[in-house]
Design a protein around this motif. Structure first.
Motif, mmCIF file in Angstrom:
data_model
loop_
_atom_site.group_PDB
_atom_site.id
_atom_site.type_symbol
_atom_site.label_atom_id
_atom_site.label_comp_id
_atom_site.label_asym_id
_atom_site.label_seq_id
_atom_site.Cartn_x
_atom_site.Cartn_y
_atom_site.Cartn_z
ATOM 1 N N THR A 11 40.476 23.271 69.145
ATOM 2 C CA THR A 11 41.827 23.835 69.012
ATOM 3 C C THR A 11 42.375 23.560 67.618
ATOM 4 O OG1 THR A 11 42.794 21.795 69.909
ATOM 5 C CG2 THR A 11 42.412 23.608 71.452
ATOM 6 N N THR A 13 46.088 23.628 65.419
ATOM 7 C CA THR A 13 47.533 23.546 65.677
ATOM 8 C C THR A 13 48.334 23.973 64.449
ATOM 9 O OG1 THR A 13 47.862 21.261 64.931
ATOM 10 C CG2 THR A 13 47.062 21.571 67.189
ATOM 11 N N SER A 14 49.613 24.196 64.666
ATOM 12 C CA SER A 14 50.489 24.657 63.583
ATOM 13 C C SER A 14 50.659 23.619 62.482
ATOM 14 C CB SER A 14 51.864 25.013 64.152
ATOM 15 O OG SER A 14 52.431 23.893 64.830
ATOM 16 N N THR A 21 51.942 22.833 67.746
ATOM 17 C CA THR A 21 51.597 23.700 68.875
ATOM 18 C C THR A 21 50.240 24.349 68.626
ATOM 19 O OG1 THR A 21 52.755 25.560 67.832
ATOM 20 C CG2 THR A 21 54.005 24.197 69.380
ATOM 21 N N ILE A 23 47.651 27.012 68.028
ATOM 22 C CA ILE A 23 47.744 28.376 67.500
ATOM 23 C C ILE A 23 46.416 29.129 67.616
ATOM 24 C CG2 ILE A 23 49.611 27.845 65.892
ATOM 25 C CD1 ILE A 23 47.513 27.599 63.680
ATOM 26 N N ARG A 24 45.344 28.379 67.900
ATOM 27 C CA ARG A 24 44.045 29.044 68.039
ATOM 28 C C ARG A 24 43.097 28.134 68.805
ATOM 29 N NH1 ARG A 24 39.149 29.746 65.037
ATOM 30 N NH2 ARG A 24 39.787 28.179 63.495
ATOM 31 N N SER A 54 50.708 23.786 56.668
ATOM 32 C CA SER A 54 52.012 24.463 56.656
ATOM 33 C C SER A 54 53.140 23.440 56.735
ATOM 34 C CB SER A 54 52.125 25.430 57.834
ATOM 35 O OG SER A 54 51.159 26.439 57.756
ATOM 36 N N THR A 74 57.528 32.064 57.012
ATOM 37 C CA THR A 74 56.092 32.046 56.762
ATOM 38 C C THR A 74 55.841 31.421 55.400
ATOM 39 O OG1 THR A 74 55.739 34.052 58.076
ATOM 40 C CG2 THR A 74 54.007 33.434 56.518
#
Length: 255
Positions: A11, A13-14, A21, A23-24, A54, A74
């Motif tokens: 997984t 995450t953000s 969270t 995200i993929r 990010s 973004t």
């Protein structure tokens, strides 16, 4: 710096860590193999290009990236040049692995784990991260807040590390005679005939007086070529010139 981190595969995450969270998702094709994991983890060493996470403290127009992310913006994150000196695989299971990384300033372990997940045809984030060392100091000399609170003021002061000791763990130390020390303390740029510490020019060296070990300054050494009146460089004509970066009080000793 050096870090110990646990990477979880499958997984992304953000934030590239467990606080973000998902995200993929991209499950591994097969359980982790130690040799392949080591090969991919060490695929890029030295100076590399890295896209920061990010959620980071990097600023753009006075606003940190993590603040923009929380506002729903973004983030366009251009790659940055960072240095990765070494990677050691400590242990692994089917979908998790623990590493020790040695890196330079500005390196993001979270971003490295994210990219490692992609290199393994999967996704990844870190679930644990601990800094083991930085700037010549390591966690073996660290104390907990509870340990400090239980001490008297005198005991706490006894745990302090002098600035000389801290700096000598980080940069080369050079001893000078009293005349050179006095010139540096008076803001002059004396020349030094001989080899620099470690045999090469140093952007920062700790200068101390040989007579009593007093700290003089942090300085840089710059090559200065000597020429005669005809513009010819004689044998041994290259000298080193000190440039003071930061001076010390005359009574500060390296202990």
């Amino acid at each position: 710096k050096s870090y110990r981190t646990k990477v979880v595969f499958g997984t992304a995450t953000s934030s590239d860590d467990a606080s973000g969270t998902v995200i993929r998702t991209a499950a591994l094709d097969q359980p982790l193999c130690g040799s392949e994991l080591t090969r991919q983890a060490q695929r890029e060493l030295g100076v590399i290009e890295q896209i920061p996470p990010s959620v980071s403290a990097l600023k753009r127009d006075g606003v940190r990236d993590h603040e923009r992310v929380r506002r729903g913006e973004t983030i366009d994150r251009p790659p940055r040049r960072v240095r990765l000196d070494g990677v050691e695989l400590v242990e692994h299971s089917d979908a998790e692995a623990t590493f020790i990384l040695h890196c330079g300033a500005g390196f993001y372990v979270r971003a490295w784990a994210r990219d490692l997940g992609e290199a393994m045809a999967s996704a990844a984030h870190i679930s644990e991260l601990r800094r083991l060392s930085a700037s010549g100091l390591d966690a073996r000399g660290a104390m907990t807040l509870e340990e400090l609170e239980a001490m008297t003021l005198e005991q706490r002061q006894g745990q302090l590390i002098s600035i000389g000791t801290a700096l000598s763990n980080l940069i080369p130390v050079m001893e000078v005679d009293e005349q050179t020390a006095l010139a540096l303390q008076n803001g002059q740029k004396p020349v030094f005939e001989g080899e620099a510490p470690s045999g090469e020019l140093a952007s920062a060296i700790l200068v101390r007086r040989a007579e009593d070990q007093q700290l003089v300054c942090v300085a840089s050494l710059q090559a200065r070529t000597m020429v005669d009146e005809d513009g010819v460089e004689p044998d041994g004509g290259s000298q080193l010139e000190f440039k003071v970066v930061r001076g010390f009080r005359s009574d500060v000793a390296l202990r």
